[in-house]
Design a protein around this motif. Structure first.
Motif, short mmCIF file in Angstrom:
data_model
loop_
_atom_site.label_atom_id
_atom_site.label_comp_id
_atom_site.label_asym_id
_atom_site.label_seq_id
_atom_site.Cartn_x
_atom_site.Cartn_y
_atom_site.Cartn_z
N UNK A 115 50.55 27.96 -42.05
CA UNK A 115 50.02 28.26 -40.90
C UNK A 115 48.58 28.81 -40.80
N UNK A 116 47.96 29.33 -41.83
CA UNK A 116 46.42 29.67 -41.50
C UNK A 116 45.59 28.35 -41.87
N UNK A 117 45.90 27.47 -42.76
CA UNK A 117 45.12 26.34 -42.87
C UNK A 117 45.15 25.43 -41.34
N UNK A 146 40.84 25.41 -34.96
CA UNK A 146 39.65 26.50 -34.46
C UNK A 146 38.45 25.67 -34.90
N UNK A 147 38.37 24.97 -35.97
CA UNK A 147 36.92 24.44 -36.49
C UNK A 147 36.85 23.05 -35.71
N UNK A 151 22.58 24.42 -31.53
CA UNK A 151 23.69 24.30 -32.19
C UNK A 151 23.71 24.22 -33.53
N UNK A 152 22.47 24.29 -34.29
CA UNK A 152 22.72 24.27 -35.61
C UNK A 152 22.44 25.87 -36.10
N UNK A 153 21.89 26.49 -35.20
CA UNK A 153 22.13 28.19 -35.48
C UNK A 153 23.65 28.63 -35.05
N UNK A 154 24.43 27.91 -34.41
CA UNK A 154 25.83 28.09 -34.13
C UNK A 154 26.72 27.91 -35.29
N UNK A 155 26.37 26.80 -35.91
CA UNK A 155 27.24 26.38 -37.12
C UNK A 155 27.47 27.27 -38.24
N UNK A 156 26.61 28.15 -38.51
CA UNK A 156 27.15 29.32 -39.49
C UNK A 156 28.14 30.28 -38.69
N UNK A 157 28.05 30.29 -37.67
CA UNK A 157 29.05 31.06 -36.63
C UNK A 157 30.56 30.64 -36.70
N UNK A 158 30.47 29.18 -36.85
CA UNK A 158 31.67 28.62 -36.88
C UNK A 158 32.33 29.17 -38.16
N UNK A 159 31.47 28.94 -39.46
CA UNK A 159 32.00 29.54 -40.73
C UNK A 159 32.62 30.89 -40.76
N UNK A 160 31.69 31.68 -39.97
CA UNK A 160 32.11 33.23 -39.90
C UNK A 160 33.53 33.32 -39.23
N UNK A 161 33.73 32.50 -38.18
CA UNK A 161 35.03 32.58 -37.34
C UNK A 161 36.02 32.29 -38.32
N UNK A 162 35.95 30.87 -38.91
CA UNK A 162 37.09 30.79 -39.98
C UNK A 162 37.31 31.82 -41.04
N UNK A 163 36.28 32.14 -41.46
CA UNK A 163 36.24 33.34 -42.51
C UNK A 163 37.04 34.65 -41.94
N UNK A 164 36.89 35.17 -40.95
CA UNK A 164 37.54 35.98 -40.10
C UNK A 164 39.15 35.68 -39.86
N UNK A 219 40.87 33.55 -41.68
CA UNK A 219 41.37 33.83 -42.78
C UNK A 219 41.75 35.06 -43.38
N UNK A 220 40.68 35.77 -43.23
CA UNK A 220 40.87 37.31 -43.64
C UNK A 220 42.35 38.04 -42.75
N UNK A 221 42.25 37.67 -41.51
CA UNK A 221 43.18 38.43 -40.78
C UNK A 221 44.41 37.57 -41.05
N UNK A 222 44.60 36.56 -41.44
CA UNK A 222 45.86 35.76 -41.41
C UNK A 222 46.43 35.96 -42.93
N UNK A 223 45.49 36.51 -44.11
CA UNK A 223 46.12 36.57 -45.24
C UNK A 223 46.62 38.15 -45.49
#
Length: 113
Positions: A56-58, A64-65, A86-99, A101-105
């Motif tokens: 479910x996390x995956x 989201x991605x 858009x290029x600046x927002x790309x790392x924000x996408x990675x942070x959103x996925x990381x968060x 994952x952390x909340x889902x685990x």
């Protein structure tokens, strides 16, 4: 297949997933995909719940991605945001996925305790 003996080794190796439990002999440990360090078959339920939680996390992270990148790509394509933004927002996408994952685990961290 869940087992702990020689007679279970063939079934574990031919099954989709083989789980050897604590106290298993060498043949079943070699044939198994998973080795449970807890005695008995009751930890199998925990493994099933853990795998469902992981899937479910995956799936959530993929959705989201996709939505985040699709919206950003469309906005950049039609001039809603500059390519630099858009290029600046790309790392924000990675942070959103990381968060996500952390909340889902949380279940996984409870499972390991």
């Amino acid at each position: 297949m869940v087992g702990d003996g020689v007679n279970d080794a063939l079934a574990m190796s031919s099954g989709s997933i083989g789980i050897a439990v604590l106290g298993s002999i060498e043949a079943s440990l070699v044939a198994a995909d998973i080795y449970s360090t807890k005695e008995g078959v009751s930890p199998v339920l925990d493994l099933i719940l853990l795998s469902k939680n992981t899937l479910s996390i995956i799936k959530r992270n993929l959705v989201i991605s996709f939505l985040y990148n699709f919206a950003g790509g469309i906005a950049a394509l039609f001039g809603g945001i500059s390519p630099l933004v858009a290029a600046i927002l790309m790392p924000v996408s990675s942070l959103v996925i990381l968060l996500s994952t952390v909340t889902g685990t949380r279940f996984t961290r409870k499972f390991n305790k």
